[in-house]
Design an enzyme around this catalytic site. Structure first.
Site: not given
Length: 356
Positions: A205, A194
């Protein structure tokens, strides 16, 4: 203990006994789509590409509860395909640039590339650490309460971002897993780091898109398939972070992503077969009047479900910009040529179904 503080980090593994069968299906189906696309024109392949890129942008933002304008994104994608801009003017232009670069898959990912993607993602938007690794702690929580019992996952501290991302990118460059497995592990690993203040899911993605693009861009929007099972997506991310001895068992997330890829492949196959059927329809009716051709092409553009509904005088007249009487005459002529068949309904509601 967080997985990044364990001796298993970042040794992500999966169980081949469970993943081999769905992986084989996905790889075979991707090959089938390549064969179907080979029978389409370059314009039709371009149409599929545009729909996939636009759908990916819309769905990826929708997953995060940040909807975009479909019309604006499509305009920006088309503009970027025509002439790539050095400095995007609008946020949708920047997002289109990101999506197209991810789908190009031209070079190994680097820290500079990902940080530039982050800057594009939030072009014209105030966000902390835009275009940089985050400089503050990050927790993934369930809901907006912020209670400790609602914390699902705590990401590595900001001081470790550069080191963690350097290790991740080195692995990504050297990895030799089949693309679906590499994409699954890469996404799970990236989301576990993250590294950004916001937009990690959307960047993650895009990384999947980039991985597949190294051998051929996905012919569908994966994010649309993820959005269809958004709850399953977040659950699979959590389930794929279980420490199992000296490794982190990513099998649940790998299986979930393979299932979503398979769903996307099936949808893309239906779309390609629909275009093949559409082409065969027009080849079998080479002498149609220009006005009727324009109406039928508009109908096909709206998709297979709309084609199956057929036509009546009202919609035909609106598309062709003719009177109801002229529309009825055109439809009757198409029926006489065997292009259409009249449904059982009568009167003004008479519907004509395509013989295709």
């Amino acid at each position: 203990m967080q997985i990044w503080n364990s001796s298993a980090w970042p040794n992500f593994r999966h169980d081949p006994a469970l993943t081999e069968a769905p992986l084989t299906r996905v790889m075979a189906q991707l090959g089938t789509i390549d064969g179907l696309h080979a029978g389409l024109t370059s314009d039709e392949r371009g149409e599929i590409f545009l729909r996939a890129v636009t759908g990916e942008a819309l769905a990826s933002f929708a997953i995060e509860g940040a909807p975009l304008s479909a019309e604006e994104i499509e305009v920006s994608v088309v503009a970027s395909l025509t002439h790539r801009q050095a400095l995007p003017q609008r946020r949708t232009d920047a997002i289109a640039e990101l999506m197209l670069e991810a789908r190009a898959g031209e070079a190994p990912l680097s820290a500079a590339t990902l940080q530039r993607w982050h800057a594009l993602l939030f072009h014209g938007v105030e966000v902390e650490d835009r275009g940089k690794w985050r400089t503050f702690p990050m927790e993934i929580v369930r809901g907006p309460t912020g209670r400790r019992e609602d914390v699902l996952y705590s990401a590595p501290p900001p001081a470790r971002m550069a080191e963690e991302m350097e290790r991740f990118l080195a692995w990504l460059t050297a990895d030799t897993h089949p693309l679906p497995l590499r994409a699954a592990i890469a996404h799970l690993w990236f989301e576990s780091i993250h590294p950004f203040s916001d937009g990690n899911g959307r960047i993650g993605r895009a990384i999947i898109e980039h991985i597949f693009a190294s051998e051929g861009a996905l012919p569908f929007s994966l994010s649309r398939q993820i959005e269809a099972d958004k709850r399953g997506y977040y659950s699979a991310l959590q389930a794929g972070r279980r420490i199992d001895g000296a490794a982190i068992d990513a099998t649940p997330f790998v299986l979930w992503l393979l299932e979503r890829l398979e769903a996307g492949v099936e949808e893309a196959s239906r779309e390609a077969r629909f275009l093949v059927r559409r082409n065969a329809f027009f080849v079998s009716h080479p002498d149609l009047p220009e006005r009727s051709i324009a109406v039928l092409r508009r109908l096909f553009k709206e998709g297979e479900e709309r084609v199956e509904q057929g036509l009546s005088a009202g919609p035909y007249g609106k598309i062709a910009k003719v009177s109801p009487a002229t529309a009825t005459r055109d439809l009757t002529a198409l029926e006489q040529k065997g292009v259409l068949s009249r449904s059982h309904e009568g009167g003004r509601s008479t519907r004509y179904l395509l013989n295709w």
